[in-house]
Design an enzyme around this catalytic site. Sequence first.
Site, mmCIF file in Angstrom:
data_model
loop_
_atom_site.group_PDB
_atom_site.id
_atom_site.type_symbol
_atom_site.label_atom_id
_atom_site.label_comp_id
_atom_site.label_asym_id
_atom_site.label_seq_id
_atom_site.Cartn_x
_atom_site.Cartn_y
_atom_site.Cartn_z
ATOM 1 N N ASP A 139 -3.249 1.444 6.760
ATOM 2 C CA ASP A 139 -2.380 1.086 5.632
ATOM 3 C C ASP A 139 -2.134 -0.428 5.571
ATOM 4 O O ASP A 139 -2.024 -1.003 4.493
ATOM 5 C CB ASP A 139 -1.033 1.815 5.729
ATOM 6 C CG ASP A 139 -1.186 3.328 5.628
ATOM 7 O OD1 ASP A 139 -2.248 3.777 5.156
ATOM 8 O OD2 ASP A 139 -0.263 4.071 6.019
ATOM 9 N N GLU A 194 -1.190 -0.928 -6.342
ATOM 10 C CA GLU A 194 -2.284 -0.219 -7.016
ATOM 11 C C GLU A 194 -1.714 0.564 -8.183
ATOM 12 O O GLU A 194 -0.606 1.089 -8.098
ATOM 13 C CB GLU A 194 -2.971 0.735 -6.025
ATOM 14 C CG GLU A 194 -3.805 0.021 -4.987
ATOM 15 C CD GLU A 194 -4.348 0.975 -3.930
ATOM 16 O OE1 GLU A 194 -5.574 1.077 -3.805
ATOM 17 O OE2 GLU A 194 -3.541 1.608 -3.237
ATOM 18 N N ASP A 203 0.857 -1.179 0.000
ATOM 19 C CA ASP A 203 0.000 0.000 0.000
ATOM 20 C C ASP A 203 0.895 1.231 0.000
ATOM 21 O O ASP A 203 1.726 1.410 0.900
ATOM 22 C CB ASP A 203 -0.908 0.002 1.237
ATOM 23 C CG ASP A 203 -1.821 1.224 1.271
ATOM 24 O OD1 ASP A 203 -2.469 1.493 0.250
ATOM 25 O OD2 ASP A 203 -1.864 1.914 2.304
#
Length: 205
Positions: A187, A107, A23
């Site tokens: 997170d 991501e 993350d």
Amino acid sequence: ISILTEYEKEIESKEIEKVVGLDFAMDGLFVDSEGEKANHPKFYRQMLEKLAKEQRKLSRKKKGSSNWNKQRIQVAKIQEKVANQRQNFLHHKSKNLSANYDAVVIEDLDMKGMSQALKFGKSVADNGWGMFTSFLQYKLKEQGKQLIKIDKWFPSTKTCSNCGSVQEIKLSERTYQCTCGLSLHRDYNSALNIKKEGIRLLASI
């Protein structure tokens, strides 16, 4: 055989057993799905403070003067040192991950858009996420491993990594709490969701 075909020899895809989710973290590069933080080293932070100080000195000098030129060279030297330290740190982190995991899930972030929308320009640039992910991509590829990018709209922050329910979470909230009883650093919770989504995508390939 030409050098090119020698270099482009088939790299066998590695069977994926160990997967980690990352993350993105503005202040420390990333938090992974094992709960570990990347933690930008302190010397790098100190260098940035020194750089800001020297840049302020430069802005107070008359442009084009010999003192301005001396100070400009001083600033350039620090900038080069900061860039080298950042690069070494990112190489080290990406090397560790590619050695220890068969697939790394991240991501697919629009860093330029983020820095403009959130007015985080400087800190996004200083973070080096783009450079880090490109290092990671080629290091994994060389070993027949994979970098999996999940959709940037995937609600990794809002989803409970335990029961899967989705709820709004404010930027100021650092802990993700769910009615199912889960209480985790936000997170870390996101990284677990990113890993799960990456595994789902891998299974559908």
